[in-house]
Enzyme design. Structure first.
Site, mmCIF file in Angstrom:
data_model
loop_
_atom_site.group_PDB
_atom_site.id
_atom_site.type_symbol
_atom_site.label_atom_id
_atom_site.label_comp_id
_atom_site.label_asym_id
_atom_site.label_seq_id
_atom_site.Cartn_x
_atom_site.Cartn_y
_atom_site.Cartn_z
ATOM 1 N N ARG A 8 0.840 -1.216 0.000
ATOM 2 C CA ARG A 8 0.000 0.000 0.000
ATOM 3 C C ARG A 8 0.867 1.256 0.000
ATOM 4 O O ARG A 8 0.454 2.290 -0.509
ATOM 5 C CB ARG A 8 -0.930 -0.036 1.226
ATOM 6 C CG ARG A 8 -1.982 1.091 1.253
ATOM 7 C CD ARG A 8 -2.991 0.871 2.373
ATOM 8 N NE ARG A 8 -4.091 1.834 2.360
ATOM 9 C CZ ARG A 8 -4.289 2.770 3.285
ATOM 10 N NH1 ARG A 8 -3.472 2.878 4.323
ATOM 11 N NH2 ARG A 8 -5.307 3.600 3.202
ATOM 12 N N ILE A 48 -7.140 8.015 -0.512
ATOM 13 C CA ILE A 48 -7.060 6.563 -0.691
ATOM 14 C C ILE A 48 -7.924 6.011 0.446
ATOM 15 O O ILE A 48 -7.781 6.434 1.604
ATOM 16 C CB ILE A 48 -5.605 6.044 -0.633
ATOM 17 C CG1 ILE A 48 -5.548 4.521 -0.814
ATOM 18 C CG2 ILE A 48 -4.853 6.466 0.605
ATOM 19 C CD1 ILE A 48 -4.105 3.971 -1.001
ATOM 20 N N SER A 49 -8.844 5.092 0.140
ATOM 21 C CA SER A 49 -9.785 4.618 1.166
ATOM 22 C C SER A 49 -9.048 3.872 2.277
ATOM 23 O O SER A 49 -7.969 3.307 2.062
ATOM 24 C CB SER A 49 -10.832 3.689 0.550
ATOM 25 O OG SER A 49 -11.588 4.361 -0.416
ATOM 26 N N GLN A 50 -9.714 3.845 3.442
ATOM 27 C CA GLN A 50 -9.214 3.073 4.589
ATOM 28 C C GLN A 50 -9.129 1.590 4.181
ATOM 29 O O GLN A 50 -10.036 1.089 3.505
ATOM 30 C CB GLN A 50 -10.235 3.262 5.714
ATOM 31 C CG GLN A 50 -9.918 2.569 6.991
ATOM 32 C CD GLN A 50 -11.040 2.750 8.021
ATOM 33 O OE1 GLN A 50 -11.947 3.563 7.845
ATOM 34 N NE2 GLN A 50 -10.964 1.981 9.079
#
Ligand code: SAM
Length: 219
Positions: free
Chosen positions: A40, A66-68
């Site tokens: 990530r 950026i999503s969790q």
């Protein structure tokens, strides 16, 4: 140009993140494996890289995030990706979620509304050697030229379920979309049982950046 390195430290942090996601209720082994395999931190701005394995959303520029990881895992689990599924993602952002779908064996189509993000992510995924179909435009109208899709995933908060997305799903297909107000949204899974029958399931609350465009929020 930033050198992309995946060290033992990163791998260890990723393992801990996967353990946390499991504790939070993510059950799909294939989803957890994809998260474990995809660095990530590659998708992060260098200034924020040390935060890449926190279970949090982070800025990626243009006012977007950026999503969790939990959200990525939850939405991906709901989609139940099968090898070769043709999947449309609305909201490419950093390309992280799209890369998870790709790792799971999907044929990914992804569309982004912010031109700078689209251009940067296209360049970056090319560098990573991840090849998928990236588009710039308003995904609230779907991507009709490549429809129909087995699965559609919306990664921004929508005010309504856009009709165009239901139209572009195959019969038997699944749409995962957060719908609500600008602050928080309910995660929905809509399964197209026939041209006329949609089965709707509701899950937890989430907080996404707004889906913009014709069937989204006005700026
Ligand atoms: N999936 C992304 C990732 O893995 O980094 C995170 C997505 S971010 C939470 C939501 C994204 O949706 C933003 O990049 C935003 O610009 C995009 N977006 C908002 N409205 C859109 C629209 N109408 N069409 C396409 N993308 C849209």
């Amino acid at each position: 140009m930033l050198k992309l390195e995946d060290t033992y430290l990163h791998k260890g942090k990723r393992k801990a993140l996967v353990a946390l996601l499991r504790e939070k209720g993510i059950k799909s082994e294939s989803v957890l494996e994809a998260i474990n395999n995809l660095p990530r931190h590659f998708f992060f701005d260098s200034a924020l890289i040390s935060h890449a394995y926190e279970d949090k959303a982070f800025p990626i520029g243009e006012g977007q995030t950026i999503s969790q990881p939990y959200t990525v895992a939850f939405q991906t689990e709901l989609l139940d990706i099968q090898q070769g599924d043709k999947v449309l993602e609305i909201g490419t952002g950093s390309g992280y979620q799209a890369s998870i779908l790709h790792l799971l064996g999907a044929e990914v189509y992804t569309i982004e509304y912010q031109k700078k993000l689209y251009e940067g992510t296209k360049r970056f995924l090319g560098r990573l050697g991840i090849h998928m179909n990236l588009f710039y435009g308003d995904g609230s109208e779907g991507l009709p030229s490549y429809a129909p899709y087995d699965k559609i995933l919306v990664t921004a908060g929508a005010p309504i379920v856009p009709n165009a997305l239901l139209k572009q799903l195959k019969v038997g297909g699944v749409l995962v979309i957060p719908v609500g107000d600008r602050r928080r949204q309910t995660m929905l899974r809509l399964t197209k049982k026939s041209e006329k029958q949609i089965v709707r399931e509701e899950f937890d609350w989430f907080a996404f950046v707004p889906l913009l465009g014709k069937d989204g929020w006005k700026r």
